[in-house]
Design a protein around this motif. Structure first.
Motif, mmCIF file in Angstrom:
data_model
loop_
_atom_site.group_PDB
_atom_site.id
_atom_site.type_symbol
_atom_site.label_atom_id
_atom_site.label_comp_id
_atom_site.label_asym_id
_atom_site.label_seq_id
_atom_site.Cartn_x
_atom_site.Cartn_y
_atom_site.Cartn_z
ATOM 1 N N LYS A 1 -54.135 -29.714 71.504
ATOM 2 C CA LYS A 1 -54.290 -30.972 71.067
ATOM 3 C C LYS A 1 -54.717 -30.885 73.199
ATOM 4 C CE LYS A 1 -52.343 -34.113 68.404
ATOM 5 N NZ LYS A 1 -53.721 -34.473 67.452
ATOM 6 N N LYS A 2 -56.695 -30.618 73.656
ATOM 7 C CA LYS A 2 -56.408 -30.605 75.211
ATOM 8 C C LYS A 2 -57.101 -31.889 74.712
ATOM 9 C CE LYS A 2 -57.664 -25.621 74.688
ATOM 10 N NZ LYS A 2 -58.471 -24.447 74.815
ATOM 11 N N GLU B 1 -62.366 -25.769 65.523
ATOM 12 C CA GLU B 1 -61.961 -27.126 67.450
ATOM 13 C C GLU B 1 -62.908 -28.535 66.442
ATOM 14 O OE1 GLU B 1 -62.683 -24.092 70.942
ATOM 15 O OE2 GLU B 1 -63.978 -25.118 70.532
ATOM 16 N N VAL B 2 -62.106 -29.794 66.269
ATOM 17 C CA VAL B 2 -62.365 -30.409 65.856
ATOM 18 C C VAL B 2 -62.683 -31.497 67.174
ATOM 19 C CG1 VAL B 2 -61.545 -32.863 64.630
ATOM 20 C CG2 VAL B 2 -60.668 -30.250 63.969
ATOM 21 N N ILE B 3 -64.078 -31.441 67.601
ATOM 22 C CA ILE B 3 -64.527 -32.106 68.597
ATOM 23 C C ILE B 3 -65.399 -34.016 68.439
ATOM 24 C CG2 ILE B 3 -65.638 -32.472 71.123
ATOM 25 C CD1 ILE B 3 -66.339 -29.384 70.390
ATOM 26 N N THR B 4 -63.795 -34.999 68.340
ATOM 27 C CA THR B 4 -64.973 -35.868 67.691
ATOM 28 C C THR B 4 -65.610 -36.978 68.627
ATOM 29 O OG1 THR B 4 -62.570 -37.342 68.582
ATOM 30 C CG2 THR B 4 -62.934 -36.508 66.454
ATOM 31 N N GLN C 1 -50.202 -39.759 87.070
ATOM 32 C CA GLN C 1 -49.933 -39.147 85.723
ATOM 33 C C GLN C 1 -50.989 -39.417 85.183
ATOM 34 O OE1 GLN C 1 -47.228 -42.502 86.208
ATOM 35 N NE2 GLN C 1 -46.000 -41.679 84.078
ATOM 36 N N TRP C 2 -52.545 -39.714 85.352
ATOM 37 C CA TRP C 2 -53.725 -39.916 85.097
ATOM 38 C C TRP C 2 -54.966 -37.949 85.074
ATOM 39 C CZ3 TRP C 2 -56.177 -43.814 82.424
ATOM 40 C CH2 TRP C 2 -55.545 -44.986 82.923
ATOM 41 N N GLU C 3 -55.476 -37.860 83.646
ATOM 42 C CA GLU C 3 -56.138 -36.768 83.617
ATOM 43 C C GLU C 3 -57.870 -37.569 83.159
ATOM 44 O OE1 GLU C 3 -55.923 -31.964 81.677
ATOM 45 O OE2 GLU C 3 -54.957 -33.940 80.745
ATOM 46 N N ALA C 4 -58.513 -36.994 83.874
ATOM 47 C CA ALA C 4 -59.614 -37.319 82.687
ATOM 48 C C ALA C 4 -60.685 -36.064 83.539
ATOM 49 C CB ALA C 4 -60.500 -38.789 84.082
ATOM 50 N N LEU C 5 -61.683 -36.953 82.520
ATOM 51 C CA LEU C 5 -62.754 -35.468 82.368
ATOM 52 C C LEU C 5 -64.252 -36.596 82.197
ATOM 53 C CD1 LEU C 5 -64.631 -32.508 81.685
ATOM 54 C CD2 LEU C 5 -64.330 -33.137 79.213
ATOM 55 N N LEU C 6 -65.026 -36.459 83.723
ATOM 56 C CA LEU C 6 -65.935 -37.911 83.864
ATOM 57 C C LEU C 6 -67.521 -35.852 83.092
ATOM 58 C CD1 LEU C 6 -65.370 -39.304 86.622
ATOM 59 C CD2 LEU C 6 -64.663 -39.935 84.527
ATOM 60 N N GLY C 7 -68.637 -36.278 82.282
ATOM 61 C CA GLY C 7 -69.457 -35.867 81.853
ATOM 62 C C GLY C 7 -70.768 -36.803 82.232
ATOM 63 N N ALA C 8 -72.129 -36.182 82.695
ATOM 64 C CA ALA C 8 -72.992 -36.730 82.218
ATOM 65 C C ALA C 8 -74.239 -35.636 82.348
ATOM 66 C CB ALA C 8 -74.026 -36.931 83.945
ATOM 67 N N LEU D 1 -67.256 -39.894 78.919
ATOM 68 C CA LEU D 1 -65.932 -40.623 79.533
ATOM 69 C C LEU D 1 -64.167 -40.045 78.531
ATOM 70 C CD1 LEU D 1 -64.014 -41.532 81.893
ATOM 71 C CD2 LEU D 1 -63.986 -43.594 80.017
ATOM 72 N N HIS D 2 -63.378 -38.899 78.906
ATOM 73 C CA HIS D 2 -62.142 -38.787 78.412
ATOM 74 C C HIS D 2 -61.230 -39.031 79.786
ATOM 75 C CE1 HIS D 2 -65.197 -36.341 75.864
ATOM 76 N NE2 HIS D 2 -64.428 -36.436 75.327
#
Length: 700
Positions: free
Chosen positions: A48-49, A129-132, A419-426, A454-455
């Protein structure tokens, strides 16, 4: 590009190295033994990524004899019906990629995509790879993504594999694959032949009325068709390390599919004035050919990765729609019609992806340029049975091209703070659509979009977390829906596209939690999705003939919950399940009004695997409840598959697949519109028993 003819020099040049790979592996196996140290480790089946879940399917027993559709059907979070309709957590807007890139073969919708997956070998797949909710790095085209990652062995030495299987109805498949790595050079490829077939049964009853003229009638069509298909495919790839930090890859693929659909359709039409009963008989044949090539460059240095790729793929289709009508009531001479649809899809893509490690995570950026051209020609003519001369129908004979372009740039930032991990994208996109009919003026459209993603993940403990994701994207209309002309369906139906269609806008939110407790792991989540400017059917009448076209104007909302559970009680057993329930709300324009409807649907997937000594036994079961469609409903389906894998020795394996044991693929449907009411069923018989073997050869 290779000619589809297997005797062509191009394909012979591609085939020869593939046939030599197993021989080379066997020859190296006879060389004097070299002392080596082998370290083995089991691959984690699920990873799980932050933005995706990766399922290792390389050792899936069902894949050995099965197709890519069988592999996807056995993958958690994914539902696949017998006729190839895919959904991910209840989302039927799904893009299928190969090694992270689109291909012309899978760029089509509906039947085209299903056919490609039904004829692709499952044994070639390493992971799914399942990318919802895809990040901005992906061209989501409006929905979830399934990325099929193919096997790619770069271990030194030579390795080869031979496999084959057979089933009832004279169906069988054989394949060989292998790779050779020496120094900086690695060559890999495969060659496969498949003979498969599908029995399809359909029943449709229509009560239609023309509100303008007052004419009405009833039509019933029943058919049984067995499509016998032959598939030949080959791939060849080369990887070369230019230096410790630079490498290039070259690959080429060829796939040819031929089918002979034997169709007998019974038509019964009743109007207040007359009754007509006749058989429509058609023999095809149909042909499809896929070719592709790609070039990739990779540079890695001091935490920075630069990837550049260029790929081109084409798909050629010829669907023969010729038929003979044999009249029963009234008794008339048989009439003959020549009909065909020829299409060519060309897809060219260039991408540049860059990432740079930072103190807190990783930056990413990239460019994506795509050009897709669909060239479609329809032909319809009446045939004189005495001399064979053809009288062309100018109303249903036409040709047009739909050119879709995409220019996109994206930026992502992945970081971790406490404790936070984020992936921001545009992602900034410019889309272009040009429809060029053979007769008439071209029609152009352009759209610009800013699509964020946003993840987020919050780590509650080392074994539990909470996640949140969001993605907005555009979905371009299917090329077949853009046809500005009228095409023939049957005596009571004509079809016409709409070259003025524009993209649909989709938004998706998802929140979830994951937890592990010893041998037990699970997840739960909720989602909310919206669709605007959804493409729906638009109906009208020409005399007594129904004409179905396309229009923007529909809207959709869905919200639901999903959950999954994996349990490994000991080293022999692995049990799992996933499912969901969701409500769908659809707003669909009809002839005279806008129709609002809602309904609840659910799906459930169960998995069980047992390993003891040389034996592996696995079962996967799938159920899809009834649900709603624009102006209609569909019925329940189920699918249960059982696989036994027996290791005869270190290099030889026997596999037995029993697919769709309870023959649950029959699906009913109903449609209620202002102009007609239709009910019926489609039954794609997927029940099969395959017996096969796999032989591995390896040399260090």
């Amino acid at each position: 590009m290779c000619n589809a003819d297997l005797t062509s020099p191009c394909l012979r040049n591609l085939t020869l190295p593939l046939l030599l790979l197993p021989l080379l592996a066997h020859a190296q196996d006879q060389a004097p033994p070299v002392q080596t140290v082998v370290v083995s480790a089991s691959t984690e089946p699920v990873v799980k990524k932050l933005d995706k879940t990766v399922y290792d399917v390389a050792g899936m027993a069902r894949a050995a004899n099965g197709t890519a559709q069988d592999v996807l059907q056995s993958t958690p979070e994914v539902s696949v019906t017998a006729d190839g309709k895919i959904s991910v957590k209840g989302n039927n807007q799904v893009t299928v990629l190969i090694n992270g890139k689109p291909t012309a073969m899978l760029a089509g919708a509906g039947d085209e995509q299903a056919l490609a997956l039904q004829t692709m070998s499952g044994a070639d797949i390493a992971s799914v790879e399942v990318i919802t909710n895809p990040s901005a790095a992906y061209n989501a085209n409006g929905g979830a993504i399934l990325n099929i990652v193919l096997k790619h062995n770069r271990k030194p030495g030579a390795h080869a594999q031979l496999q084959g299987s057979a089933a009832d109805h004279g169906l069988w498949n054989v394949a060989t694959s292998g790779d050779v790595t020496k120094g900086a050079l690695s060559i890999h490829g495969n060659l496969a032949f498949r003979r498969d077939g599908t029995l399809k049964m359909r029943d449709s009853a229509v009560d239609w009325n023309n509100p303008v003229s007052g004419l009405s009638g009833q039509t019933r069509q029943t058919s049984e068709i067995f499509v016998r298909r032959s598939v030949e495919s080959a791939t060849l790839g080369l990887d070369y390390a230019l230096s410790e930090i630079d490498s290039i890859s070259l690959s080429a693929q060829h796939n040819r599919r031929r089918s002979l659909p034997l169709l007998d359709e019974l038509n019964a039409t009743r109007t207040p004035a007359a009754e007509t009963l006749y058989h429509r008989i058609s023999f095809g044949p149909n042909e499809q050919s896929d070719n592709g090539a790609s070039l990739a460059y990779n540079h890695q240095e001091r935490g920075a990765v630069l990837k550049a790729s260029l790929q081109h793929s084409t798909t050629d289709n010829l669907v023969d729609k010729s038929y003979r009508d044999v009249f029963v009531t009234p008794a008339l001479p048989a009439d003959y019609t020549r009909g065909a649809t020829a299409s060519t899809r060309r897809l060219t893509q260039a991408t540049v992806d860059w990432s740079q490690a930072t103190t807190h995570g990783q930056w990413g950026a990239g460019l994506d340029i795509q050009n897709k051209v669909d060239d479609i020609a329809n032909y319809q003519a009446a045939v004189d049975p005495l001399n064979g001369s053809e009288t062309q129908d100018p109303e249903t004979t036409n040709r047009y091209a739909a050119r879709t372009t995409l220019s996109a740039a994206y930026l992502t930032d992945k970081f971790k703070l406490g404790q936070w991990e984020a992936l921001l994208g545009a992602r900034v996109e410019r889309m272009g659509l040009r429809v060029t009919p053979a007769q008439g003026a071209a029609r152009n459209g352009h759209w610009q979009a800013f699509n964020p993603s946003l993840h987020l993940r919050y780590e509650i403990s080392g074994n539990a977390d909470i996640t949140l994701s969001y993605r907005r994207s555009l979905q371009m209309p299917d090329a077949r829906d853009l046809n500005p002309f009228t095409t023939y369906v049957d005596a009571q139906n004509l079809s016409r596209g709409n070259s003025y269609l524009k993209p649909q806008l989709l938004n998706s939110w998802e929140v979830g939690t994951n937890a592990d407790a010893g041998r037990l792991s699970g997840s739960a989540g909720a989602f909310y999705r919206t669709s605007r400017d959804t493409v729906t059917d638009a109906r009208s009448f020409i005399d007594a003939v129904l004409v179905t076209s396309k229009q923007n104007g529909g809207q959709a909302r869905s919200a639901g919950v999903t959950a999954s559970l994996e349990w490994k009680p000991d080293e022999r057993w692995r049990l799992g399940m996933d499912g969901g329930a969701y409500q769908v709300v659809l707003t669909t324009p009809d002839t005279f009004e806008v129709v609002h409807q809602s309904g609840v649907s659910a799906y459930l997937n169960l998995r069980a695997a047992y390993h003891a000594g040389p034996d592996d036994l696995s079962l996967d079961a799938h159920a899809q409840s009834a649900g709603i469609t624009p102006l209609g409903r569909f019925g329940v389906t189920n699918n249960v598959n059982l696989t036994w894998k027996h290791q005869l020795n270190k290099t030889l394996t026997l596999t037995v697949n029993a697919n769709d044991i309870f023959d649950g693929s029959k699906r009913t449907y109903t449609t209620e519109a202002d102009t007609f009411r239709r009910s019926g069923f489609d039954h794609f018989v997927a029940r099969r028993l395959y017996v096969g073997f796999t032989k591995k050869l390896e040399a260090k």
